[in-house]
Scaffold this motif. Sequence first.
Motif, PDB file in Angstrom:
ATOM      1  N   GLN A 241       0.856  -1.345  -0.029  1.00 39.08           N
ATOM      2  CA  GLN A 241       0.143   0.200   0.075  1.00 39.08           C
ATOM      3  C   GLN A 241       0.959   1.224  -0.022  1.00 39.08           C
ATOM      4  N   VAL A 242       1.838   1.464   0.721  1.00 36.79           N
ATOM      5  CA  VAL A 242       2.887   2.363   0.963  1.00 36.79           C
ATOM      6  C   VAL A 242       3.549   2.503  -0.408  1.00 36.79           C
ATOM      7  N   ALA A 243       3.950   1.259  -1.270  1.00 42.80           N
ATOM      8  CA  ALA A 243       4.532   1.464  -2.313  1.00 42.80           C
ATOM      9  C   ALA A 243       3.670   2.049  -3.394  1.00 42.80           C
ATOM     10  N   PHE A 244       2.350   1.639  -3.426  1.00 47.96           N
ATOM     11  CA  PHE A 244       1.318   2.315  -4.226  1.00 47.96           C
ATOM     12  C   PHE A 244       1.276   4.030  -4.099  1.00 47.96           C
ATOM     13  N   ASP A 245       1.333   4.311  -2.764  1.00 45.67           N
ATOM     14  CA  ASP A 245       1.206   5.730  -2.480  1.00 45.67           C
ATOM     15  C   ASP A 245       2.397   6.391  -2.771  1.00 45.67           C
ATOM     16  N   VAL A 246       3.692   5.997  -2.850  1.00 52.73           N
ATOM     17  CA  VAL A 246       4.852   6.999  -2.751  1.00 52.73           C
ATOM     18  C   VAL A 246       5.772   6.630  -3.994  1.00 52.73           C
ATOM     19  N   GLY A 247       5.542   5.255  -4.540  1.00 53.43           N
ATOM     20  CA  GLY A 247       6.229   4.890  -5.678  1.00 53.43           C
ATOM     21  C   GLY A 247       7.258   3.714  -5.392  1.00 53.43           C
ATOM     22  N   ALA A 248       7.962   3.208  -6.309  1.00 54.12           N
ATOM     23  CA  ALA A 248       8.698   2.009  -6.053  1.00 54.12           C
ATOM     24  C   ALA A 248      10.144   2.153  -5.573  1.00 54.12           C
ATOM     25  N   ASP A 249      10.522   3.449  -5.236  1.00 48.44           N
ATOM     26  CA  ASP A 249      12.024   3.460  -4.737  1.00 48.44           C
ATOM     27  C   ASP A 249      12.003   3.059  -3.089  1.00 48.44           C
ATOM     28  N   VAL A 250      12.785   1.647  -3.047  1.00 47.86           N
ATOM     29  CA  VAL A 250      12.943   1.004  -1.900  1.00 47.86           C
ATOM     30  C   VAL A 250      13.245   2.074  -0.762  1.00 47.86           C
ATOM     31  N   GLU A 251      14.123   2.946  -0.892  1.00 46.40           N
ATOM     32  CA  GLU A 251      14.474   4.055   0.225  1.00 46.40           C
ATOM     33  C   GLU A 251      13.465   4.970   0.447  1.00 46.40           C
ATOM     34  N   LYS A 252      12.667   5.291  -0.459  1.00 39.07           N
ATOM     35  CA  LYS A 252      11.684   6.097  -0.046  1.00 39.07           C
ATOM     36  C   LYS A 252      10.381   5.288   0.543  1.00 39.07           C
ATOM     37  N   ILE A 253      10.161   4.043   0.387  1.00 37.45           N
ATOM     38  CA  ILE A 253       9.031   3.361   1.074  1.00 37.45           C
ATOM     39  C   ILE A 253       9.675   3.005   2.424  1.00 37.45           C
ATOM     40  N   LYS A 254      10.870   2.861   2.743  1.00 39.57           N
ATOM     41  CA  LYS A 254      11.112   2.372   4.024  1.00 39.57           C
ATOM     42  C   LYS A 254      11.399   3.787   4.825  1.00 39.57           C
ATOM     43  N   ALA A 255      11.274   4.706   4.100  1.00 43.62           N
ATOM     44  CA  ALA A 255      11.490   5.943   5.017  1.00 43.62           C
ATOM     45  C   ALA A 255       9.840   6.644   5.140  1.00 43.62           C
ATOM     46  N   ALA A 256       8.988   6.077   4.387  1.00 44.34           N
ATOM     47  CA  ALA A 256       7.613   6.489   4.460  1.00 44.34           C
ATOM     48  C   ALA A 256       6.792   6.028   5.709  1.00 44.34           C
ATOM     49  N   LYS A 257       5.882   7.023   6.490  1.00 49.59           N
ATOM     50  CA  LYS A 257       5.351   6.842   7.648  1.00 49.59           C
ATOM     51  C   LYS A 257       4.195   6.220   7.387  1.00 49.59           C
TER      52      LYS A 257
END
Length: 307
Positions: free
Chosen positions: A98-114
């Motif tokens: 769900q987070v990847a759907f919201d913020v995109g497929a960049d792994v580092e961005k996914i891990k940093a998302a809240k």
Amino acid sequence: MATITAAMVKDLRESTGAGMMDCKAALTENDGNMEAAQDWLRKKGLSKAAKKSGRVAAEGLIGALTKGTKGVVVEVNSETDFVARNGQFQGLVKMIAQVAFDVGADVEKIKAAKVGDVTIETAINDAIATIGENMTLRRAAALEVSQGVVSHYVHGAVIDGAGKMGVIVALESPGKADELAALGRQIAMHVAAANPLALDPSGLDPAVVKREKDVLADKYRQQGKPENVIEKIVESGLKTYYKEVCLLEQAFIHDTGKSVAQAVKEAEGKVGGAVKIAGFVRYALGEGIEKQESDFAAEVAAASGKK
């Protein structure tokens, strides 16, 4: 000179279908190099197929999520397959998708998302502490179209949207969303089964095409064919190869009398508009990760200072 083990011979037999003695000779001739041995067998006409050898080893789940014109697929790994049946881990995979759907497929961005007060990275670390196994978000991919749908298929599903393999397919079309979604799912199932390397020949890695050409040319050169004849045979062989590895040219698994391209074209009447496959992503759990085999007796002996 590399030592040729029985396990190496077995792996080569499984990946090529060649005989035991031929596999041993191929490995000996190529100093144990598996890929070179595969090519050697194919040049000799002894290999039934150029399959990749090696066993998939990583565990965990592939998560897929699609809504309308957008979709994502993620791979979250664990140490054992028991974790894939753990409710906390399953929830983590769905949350990451769900987070990847919201913020995109960049792994580092996914891990940093809240999510709420914690980041995905913290949620992974909390799951590690609770479940007691190492876990990693290995990769993620996303597809989106301006009009049409992105459909998905999960093979070996443990829960809805997560399993051992996940495929997303993007269809660009002004047609009916429900018909497109059904067609997209059929194509996603085809991708899961047929494992195409690219949409069409232009999408293939030039190095892969060159390797195929070299193998074909060397095979017929060893048979004494003249160069001008070899060139024609190689071109014909490449057309056959493209039908095996390019999605649009593959025989459609739901109707093998048609190519995927033909099946899509025929579906346009039902869909109510032109349909273009804009892209696909296929994730199989643990592909490309080597499993380390452990020798428990050796570990115990080493720990106690014995040899």
